[in-house]
Design a protein around this motif. Structure first.
Motif, PDB file in Angstrom:
ATOM      1  N   LYS A  69     -21.994   2.270   1.065  1.00  0.00           N
ATOM      2  CA  LYS A  69     -22.742   1.853  -0.129  1.00  0.00           C
ATOM      3  C   LYS A  69     -22.489   2.778  -1.317  1.00  0.00           C
ATOM      4  CE  LYS A  69     -24.837  -1.268   2.341  1.00  0.00           C
ATOM      5  NZ  LYS A  69     -23.907  -2.272   2.763  1.00  0.00           N
ATOM      6  N   ASP A  70     -21.728   3.850  -1.092  1.00  0.00           N
ATOM      7  CA  ASP A  70     -21.522   4.839  -2.153  1.00  0.00           C
ATOM      8  C   ASP A  70     -20.123   4.755  -2.778  1.00  0.00           C
ATOM      9  OD1 ASP A  70     -20.086   5.816   0.037  1.00  0.00           O
ATOM     10  OD2 ASP A  70     -20.563   7.911  -0.405  1.00  0.00           O
ATOM     11  N   ARG A  71     -19.580   3.569  -2.861  1.00  0.00           N
ATOM     12  CA  ARG A  71     -18.225   3.416  -3.382  1.00  0.00           C
ATOM     13  C   ARG A  71     -18.155   3.685  -4.886  1.00  0.00           C
ATOM     14  NH1 ARG A  71     -15.725  -1.728  -0.055  1.00  0.00           N
ATOM     15  NH2 ARG A  71     -15.113  -0.511   1.763  1.00  0.00           N
ATOM     16  N   VAL A  72     -17.056   4.346  -5.263  1.00  0.00           N
ATOM     17  CA  VAL A  72     -16.765   4.629  -6.667  1.00  0.00           C
ATOM     18  C   VAL A  72     -15.345   4.157  -6.951  1.00  0.00           C
ATOM     19  CG1 VAL A  72     -18.328   6.600  -6.877  1.00  0.00           C
ATOM     20  CG2 VAL A  72     -15.979   6.978  -6.132  1.00  0.00           C
ATOM     21  N   GLN A  73     -15.048   3.941  -8.220  1.00  0.00           N
ATOM     22  CA  GLN A  73     -13.719   3.496  -8.605  1.00  0.00           C
ATOM     23  C   GLN A  73     -12.754   4.680  -8.538  1.00  0.00           C
ATOM     24  OE1 GLN A  73     -12.495   2.031 -12.702  1.00  0.00           O
ATOM     25  NE2 GLN A  73     -13.179   0.182 -11.658  1.00  0.00           N
ATOM     26  N   TYR A  74     -11.574   4.428  -7.992  1.00  0.00           N
ATOM     27  CA  TYR A  74     -10.565   5.474  -7.850  1.00  0.00           C
ATOM     28  C   TYR A  74      -9.216   4.902  -8.268  1.00  0.00           C
ATOM     29  CZ  TYR A  74      -7.595   9.012  -5.694  1.00  0.00           C
ATOM     30  OH  TYR A  74      -6.655   9.989  -5.482  1.00  0.00           O
ATOM     31  N   LYS A  75      -8.567   5.586  -9.208  1.00  0.00           N
ATOM     32  CA  LYS A  75      -7.262   5.146  -9.706  1.00  0.00           C
ATOM     33  C   LYS A  75      -6.210   6.166  -9.286  1.00  0.00           C
ATOM     34  CE  LYS A  75      -9.262   3.399 -13.973  1.00  0.00           C
ATOM     35  NZ  LYS A  75      -9.221   3.535 -15.433  1.00  0.00           N
ATOM     36  N   THR A  76      -5.103   5.680  -8.774  1.00  0.00           N
ATOM     37  CA  THR A  76      -3.994   6.558  -8.414  1.00  0.00           C
ATOM     38  C   THR A  76      -2.715   5.739  -8.326  1.00  0.00           C
ATOM     39  OG1 THR A  76      -3.286   8.311  -6.909  1.00  0.00           O
ATOM     40  CG2 THR A  76      -4.299   6.369  -5.910  1.00  0.00           C
ATOM     41  N   THR A  77      -1.642   6.354  -7.877  1.00  0.00           N
ATOM     42  CA  THR A  77      -0.389   5.645  -7.682  1.00  0.00           C
ATOM     43  C   THR A  77      -0.045   5.631  -6.196  1.00  0.00           C
ATOM     44  OG1 THR A  77       0.961   7.638  -7.982  1.00  0.00           O
ATOM     45  CG2 THR A  77       0.519   6.293  -9.939  1.00  0.00           C
ATOM     46  N   TYR A  78       0.640   4.587  -5.796  1.00  0.00           N
ATOM     47  CA  TYR A  78       1.080   4.429  -4.417  1.00  0.00           C
ATOM     48  C   TYR A  78       2.533   3.986  -4.420  1.00  0.00           C
ATOM     49  CZ  TYR A  78      -3.861   4.248  -3.075  1.00  0.00           C
ATOM     50  OH  TYR A  78      -5.179   4.540  -2.877  1.00  0.00           O
ATOM     51  N   ASN A  79       3.182   4.167  -3.300  1.00  0.00           N
ATOM     52  CA  ASN A  79       4.499   3.605  -3.105  1.00  0.00           C
ATOM     53  C   ASN A  79       4.349   2.090  -3.151  1.00  0.00           C
ATOM     54  OD1 ASN A  79       6.417   2.269  -1.014  1.00  0.00           O
ATOM     55  ND2 ASN A  79       7.433   4.165  -1.644  1.00  0.00           N
ATOM     56  N   GLN A  80       5.162   1.413  -3.948  1.00  0.00           N
ATOM     57  CA  GLN A  80       5.011  -0.024  -4.169  1.00  0.00           C
ATOM     58  C   GLN A  80       5.141  -0.838  -2.877  1.00  0.00           C
ATOM     59  OE1 GLN A  80       7.625  -1.620  -7.146  1.00  0.00           O
ATOM     60  NE2 GLN A  80       6.548  -3.562  -7.220  1.00  0.00           N
ATOM     61  N   GLU A  81       6.139  -0.535  -2.065  1.00  0.00           N
ATOM     62  CA  GLU A  81       6.327  -1.264  -0.801  1.00  0.00           C
ATOM     63  C   GLU A  81       5.125  -1.086   0.126  1.00  0.00           C
ATOM     64  OE1 GLU A  81       9.881  -0.745   1.517  1.00  0.00           O
ATOM     65  OE2 GLU A  81      11.108  -0.743  -0.287  1.00  0.00           O
ATOM     66  N   LEU A  82       4.644   0.146   0.212  1.00  0.00           N
ATOM     67  CA  LEU A  82       3.504   0.440   1.072  1.00  0.00           C
ATOM     68  C   LEU A  82       2.258  -0.302   0.597  1.00  0.00           C
ATOM     69  CD1 LEU A  82       2.305   2.048   3.440  1.00  0.00           C
ATOM     70  CD2 LEU A  82       1.875   3.905   1.820  1.00  0.00           C
ATOM     71  N   LEU A  83       2.045  -0.340  -0.700  1.00  0.00           N
ATOM     72  CA  LEU A  83       0.888  -1.036  -1.246  1.00  0.00           C
ATOM     73  C   LEU A  83       0.980  -2.541  -0.970  1.00  0.00           C
ATOM     74  CD1 LEU A  83      -1.775  -0.837  -2.761  1.00  0.00           C
ATOM     75  CD2 LEU A  83      -0.496  -1.035  -4.896  1.00  0.00           C
ATOM     76  N   GLU A  84       2.145  -3.127  -1.138  1.00  0.00           N
ATOM     77  CA  GLU A  84       2.323  -4.555  -0.854  1.00  0.00           C
ATOM     78  C   GLU A  84       2.074  -4.843   0.629  1.00  0.00           C
ATOM     79  OE1 GLU A  84       2.626  -7.051  -3.032  1.00  0.00           O
ATOM     80  OE2 GLU A  84       2.440  -5.508  -4.577  1.00  0.00           O
ATOM     81  N   SER A  85       2.581  -3.983   1.493  1.00  0.00           N
ATOM     82  CA  SER A  85       2.351  -4.143   2.934  1.00  0.00           C
ATOM     83  C   SER A  85       0.873  -4.035   3.263  1.00  0.00           C
ATOM     84  CB  SER A  85       3.126  -3.082   3.720  1.00  0.00           C
ATOM     85  OG  SER A  85       4.503  -3.226   3.541  1.00  0.00           O
ATOM     86  N   THR A  86       0.189  -3.132   2.585  1.00  0.00           N
ATOM     87  CA  THR A  86      -1.250  -2.954   2.792  1.00  0.00           C
ATOM     88  C   THR A  86      -2.014  -4.200   2.367  1.00  0.00           C
ATOM     89  OG1 THR A  86      -1.029  -0.567   2.450  1.00  0.00           O
ATOM     90  CG2 THR A  86      -3.238  -1.497   2.221  1.00  0.00           C
ATOM     91  N   LYS A  87      -1.638  -4.768   1.222  1.00  0.00           N
ATOM     92  CA  LYS A  87      -2.282  -5.996   0.748  1.00  0.00           C
ATOM     93  C   LYS A  87      -2.061  -7.147   1.718  1.00  0.00           C
ATOM     94  CE  LYS A  87      -2.113  -4.951  -4.201  1.00  0.00           C
ATOM     95  NZ  LYS A  87      -1.530  -5.346  -5.494  1.00  0.00           N
ATOM     96  N   ASP A  88      -0.837  -7.270   2.231  1.00  0.00           N
ATOM     97  CA  ASP A  88      -0.533  -8.319   3.213  1.00  0.00           C
ATOM     98  C   ASP A  88      -1.342  -8.115   4.496  1.00  0.00           C
ATOM     99  OD1 ASP A  88       1.268  -9.407   1.425  1.00  0.00           O
ATOM    100  OD2 ASP A  88       3.034  -8.516   2.389  1.00  0.00           O
ATOM    101  N   PHE A  89      -1.423  -6.863   4.945  1.00  0.00           N
ATOM    102  CA  PHE A  89      -2.180  -6.518   6.149  1.00  0.00           C
ATOM    103  C   PHE A  89      -3.655  -6.883   5.968  1.00  0.00           C
ATOM    104  CE2 PHE A  89      -4.374  -3.447   8.928  1.00  0.00           C
ATOM    105  CZ  PHE A  89      -3.691  -3.651  10.131  1.00  0.00           C
ATOM    106  N   ALA A  90      -4.198  -6.569   4.788  1.00  0.00           N
ATOM    107  CA  ALA A  90      -5.602  -6.879   4.495  1.00  0.00           C
ATOM    108  C   ALA A  90      -5.824  -8.393   4.515  1.00  0.00           C
ATOM    109  CB  ALA A  90      -6.002  -6.303   3.139  1.00  0.00           C
ATOM    110  N   LYS A  91      -4.935  -9.135   3.908  1.00  0.00           N
ATOM    111  CA  LYS A  91      -5.055 -10.594   3.858  1.00  0.00           C
ATOM    112  C   LYS A  91      -4.975 -11.184   5.270  1.00  0.00           C
ATOM    113  CE  LYS A  91      -3.323 -14.442   1.133  1.00  0.00           C
ATOM    114  NZ  LYS A  91      -2.363 -14.850   0.119  1.00  0.00           N
ATOM    115  N   LYS A  92      -4.047 -10.673   6.055  1.00  0.00           N
ATOM    116  CA  LYS A  92      -3.856 -11.160   7.423  1.00  0.00           C
ATOM    117  C   LYS A  92      -5.110 -10.946   8.276  1.00  0.00           C
ATOM    118  CE  LYS A  92      -1.095 -10.081  11.504  1.00  0.00           C
ATOM    119  NZ  LYS A  92      -0.087  -9.163  12.040  1.00  0.00           N
TER     120      LYS A  92
END
Length: 124
Positions: A69-92
Motif C-alpha cells: 500500500k506504500d507504493r511511490v512513483q520511481y523513474k529509471t532506465t532499463y535495458n530495452q530488451e529486458l523491459l520488453e520481456s518483463t512486460k510480456d511476462f507480466a501480460k502472460k
C-alpha cells in the motif's frame, strides 16, 4: 558511456537503455537504495539482475491481494530488451509490470549486478 573515435573519447548515449516510470513499494525502494550503496551499484542495476533471474525461472507465484500500500512513483532506465520481456511476462501471467519488478527483488544476485562505474565505460 564513452566511445573511442579516432583516438579521442566522445560521450555517447547507450541506445539499449530506455526510460521507464513505475510504482514500487517505498519500503522496497529504500532497501534497494541501501543495498546499492553498500555494493557500489545503482538500484536499476539491482532490479535488472532480479528481473533476469525471475525471467529465467519462467514462473511466478504472486497474489494480487499482497500488493503493498506504500507504493511511490520511481523513474529509471532499463535495458530495452529486458523491459520488453518483463512486460510480456507480466501480460502472460495477468499481472502488472510493476508487480513483476517489485517481485523480482527477491531474485537479485549482487554478484551479477553491474557496478556504478558501468555507465562510464569506454567502448570502441
Amino acid at each position: 558511456m564513452w566511445k573511442s573515435v579516432d583516438g579521442r573519447l566522445v560521450q555517447a548515449t547507450d541506445n539499449s537503455r530506455v526510460k521507464f516510470r513505475t510504482n514500487i513499494s517505498k519500503t522496497v525502494l529504500n532497501n534497494l537504495k541501501k543495498m546499492a550503496d553498500d555494493h557500489n551499484t545503482h538500484v536499476n542495476y539491482l532490479l535488472e539482475s532480479g528481473l533476469r533471474n525471475l525471467l529465467e525461472q519462467g514462473e511466478i507465484m504472486y497474489s494480487k491481494e499482497s500488493r503493498p500500500k506504500d507504493r511511490v512513483q520511481y523513474k529509471t532506465t532499463y535495458n530495452q530488451e529486458l523491459l520488453e520481456s518483463t512486460k510480456d511476462f507480466a501480460k502472460k501471467h495477468d499481472l502488472r509490470t510493476n508487480d513483476i519488478i517489485e517481485f523480482s527483488v527477491q531474485f537479485i544476485d549482487i554478484n551479477k549486478s553491474k557496478d556504478r562505474a558501468h555507465r562510464y565505460r569506454i567502448e570502441k
